[in-house]
Scaffold this motif. Structure first.
Motif, PDB file in Angstrom:
ATOM      1  N   HIS A  20     -18.339 -16.505  31.568  1.00  9.10           N
ATOM      2  CA  HIS A  20     -17.496 -15.309  31.573  1.00  9.10           C
ATOM      3  C   HIS A  20     -16.016 -15.692  31.610  1.00  9.10           C
ATOM      4  O   HIS A  20     -15.613 -16.537  32.415  1.00  9.10           O
ATOM      5  CB  HIS A  20     -17.830 -14.423  32.775  1.00  9.10           C
ATOM      6  N   PRO A  21     -15.189 -15.080  30.773  1.00 11.08           N
ATOM      7  CA  PRO A  21     -13.772 -15.457  30.733  1.00 11.08           C
ATOM      8  C   PRO A  21     -13.018 -15.209  32.036  1.00 11.08           C
ATOM      9  O   PRO A  21     -11.964 -15.817  32.271  1.00 11.08           O
ATOM     10  CB  PRO A  21     -13.197 -14.598  29.594  1.00 11.08           C
ATOM     11  N   ASP A  22     -13.553 -14.311  32.893  1.00 10.83           N
ATOM     12  CA  ASP A  22     -12.895 -14.067  34.180  1.00 10.83           C
ATOM     13  C   ASP A  22     -13.363 -15.016  35.281  1.00 10.83           C
ATOM     14  O   ASP A  22     -12.809 -14.994  36.384  1.00 10.83           O
ATOM     15  CB  ASP A  22     -13.151 -12.627  34.636  1.00 10.83           C
ATOM     16  N   TYR A  25     -11.423 -13.052  46.399  1.00 15.65           N
ATOM     17  CA  TYR A  25     -10.761 -12.366  45.293  1.00 15.65           C
ATOM     18  C   TYR A  25     -10.176 -11.034  45.773  1.00 15.65           C
ATOM     19  O   TYR A  25     -10.651 -10.452  46.747  1.00 15.65           O
ATOM     20  CB  TYR A  25     -11.759 -12.091  44.162  1.00 15.65           C
ATOM     21  N   GLN A  73     -11.924 -20.618  33.739  1.00 16.07           N
ATOM     22  CA  GLN A  73     -10.469 -20.607  33.630  1.00 16.07           C
ATOM     23  C   GLN A  73      -9.820 -21.902  34.096  1.00 16.07           C
ATOM     24  O   GLN A  73      -8.767 -22.288  33.578  1.00 16.07           O
ATOM     25  CB  GLN A  73      -9.900 -19.442  34.444  1.00 16.07           C
ATOM     26  N   ASN A 124     -20.967 -17.539  35.744  1.00 11.31           N
ATOM     27  CA  ASN A 124     -20.003 -18.551  36.172  1.00 11.31           C
ATOM     28  C   ASN A 124     -19.740 -19.604  35.098  1.00 11.31           C
ATOM     29  O   ASN A 124     -18.680 -20.227  35.092  1.00 11.31           O
ATOM     30  CB  ASN A 124     -20.501 -19.242  37.448  1.00 11.31           C
ATOM     31  N   ARG A 142     -16.502  -8.547  44.071  1.00 11.29           N
ATOM     32  CA  ARG A 142     -17.225  -9.378  43.121  1.00 11.29           C
ATOM     33  C   ARG A 142     -18.721  -9.335  43.424  1.00 11.29           C
ATOM     34  O   ARG A 142     -19.135  -9.043  44.534  1.00 11.29           O
ATOM     35  CB  ARG A 142     -16.730 -10.828  43.196  1.00 11.29           C
ATOM     36  N   ILE A 161     -13.695 -18.181  37.549  1.00 14.83           N
ATOM     37  CA  ILE A 161     -12.731 -19.235  37.890  1.00 14.83           C
ATOM     38  C   ILE A 161     -13.120 -20.571  37.279  1.00 14.83           C
ATOM     39  O   ILE A 161     -12.260 -21.373  36.890  1.00 14.83           O
ATOM     40  CB  ILE A 161     -12.573 -19.354  39.424  1.00 14.83           C
ATOM     41  N   THR A 181     -10.440  -8.190  44.301  1.00 14.04           N
ATOM     42  CA  THR A 181     -11.358  -7.100  43.981  1.00 14.04           C
ATOM     43  C   THR A 181     -12.783  -7.498  44.341  1.00 14.04           C
ATOM     44  O   THR A 181     -13.094  -8.679  44.484  1.00 14.04           O
ATOM     45  CB  THR A 181     -11.290  -6.742  42.486  1.00 14.04           C
TER      46      THR A 181
END
Length: 261
Positions: free
Chosen positions: A202-204, A105, A209, A199, A109, A206, A107
């Protein structure tokens, strides 16, 4: 090292071997561990179908065994590496669970990935069956840093990112790419519950998503990422877009999976 995942009361080494199609020697040595790891990688998909169906992935050992061995599903890192840890425990192979920080990523993590560190034949080995698209394909020696390791058609290297911290890298499209970093502090199974919840929810994340399914093959791997299906074989990549209503057919045909309700 002591086993730190509870052995599921429904785990059977014989049934596990039947699930992954393993019929080789049963010894506590690196040759056997390598063969078992490769069979699991080629038969148990890395997948997040439960998360995509709005479920929180269960870390109850019996439910992992039921899901992967008896319902012939796959799973993500805690599930597939947890199952492999149960097999190592049944074989009497010393291991520890290790928390790893993904470095894919832009940023920083948290340490949300799980890997195994084994001690065999006087050496320490990294085993990981749950890092998706660019995961290792066989045990990787932890005693050799900075050396390029060829596994089938992929190349990996472990380097020292900081004092006591290993960084796994692999070559992607001709460039070294960071995968994850870790130290060798032992973790307990319960330590991964918060990361698993992140995992799964959380909406962030992967896995929340995107739909992600990866299956290793003898020549590379097959990947379904949302509506893109990719086949990597002998270092070459072919990919195609699939329609939303074609995904279930691809899941069944290519990975033997059915989307849970």
């Amino acid at each position: 090292m002591v086993p730190i995942i509870e052995q599921a009361n429904n785990f059977s080494l014989r049934d596990y071997f039947e699930r992954i199609g393993y019929a080789g020697e049963i010894n506590a040595d690196i040759a056997t561990v390598t063969a078992i790891m490769q069979r699991q990688l080629r038969t148990v998909p890395f997948e997040n179908l439960d998360v995509q169906a709005g479920k929180i992935v269960s870390l109850v050992p019996e439910e992992i065994v039921e899901k992967i061995v008896y319902r012939r599903r796959g799973g993500y890192c805690y599930e597939v590496n947890g199952l492999f840890a149960m097999a190592m425990q049944a074989l009497g192979v010393p291991y520890q669970l290790v928390a790893a920080r993904p470095r894919t990523y832009p940023t920083r993590r948290p340490k949300t990935h799980m890997v195994l560190a084994l001690t065999l034949d006087g050496k320490r080995w990294l085993c990981d069956l749950g890092f998706g698209s660019h995961g290792i394909r066989a045990p990787l020696s932890l005693d050799t840093l900075g050396v390029e390791i060829r596994q089938d058609y992929d190349t990996y290297s472990l380097v020292q990112a900081d004092e006591g911290v290993h960084l796994l890298r692999t070559i992607v499209d001709g460039t070294w790419v960071n995968q994850y970093e870790f130290d060798l502090s032992s973790q307990e199974w319960i330590d991964f519950v918060p990361a698993n919840h992140l995992n799964s929810t959380h909406p962030d994340a992967i896995f929340v998503q995107h739909l992600v399914v990866v299956q290793q093959t003898d020549e590379g791997r097959k990947i379904l990422f949302d509506n893109t299906f990719k086949v990597i074989a002998r270092g070459r990549t072919e990919q195609c877009a699939i329609a939303q209503d074609e995904r279930e057919a691809v899941l069944l045909r290519e990975f033997g999976l059915v989307m849970p309700q």
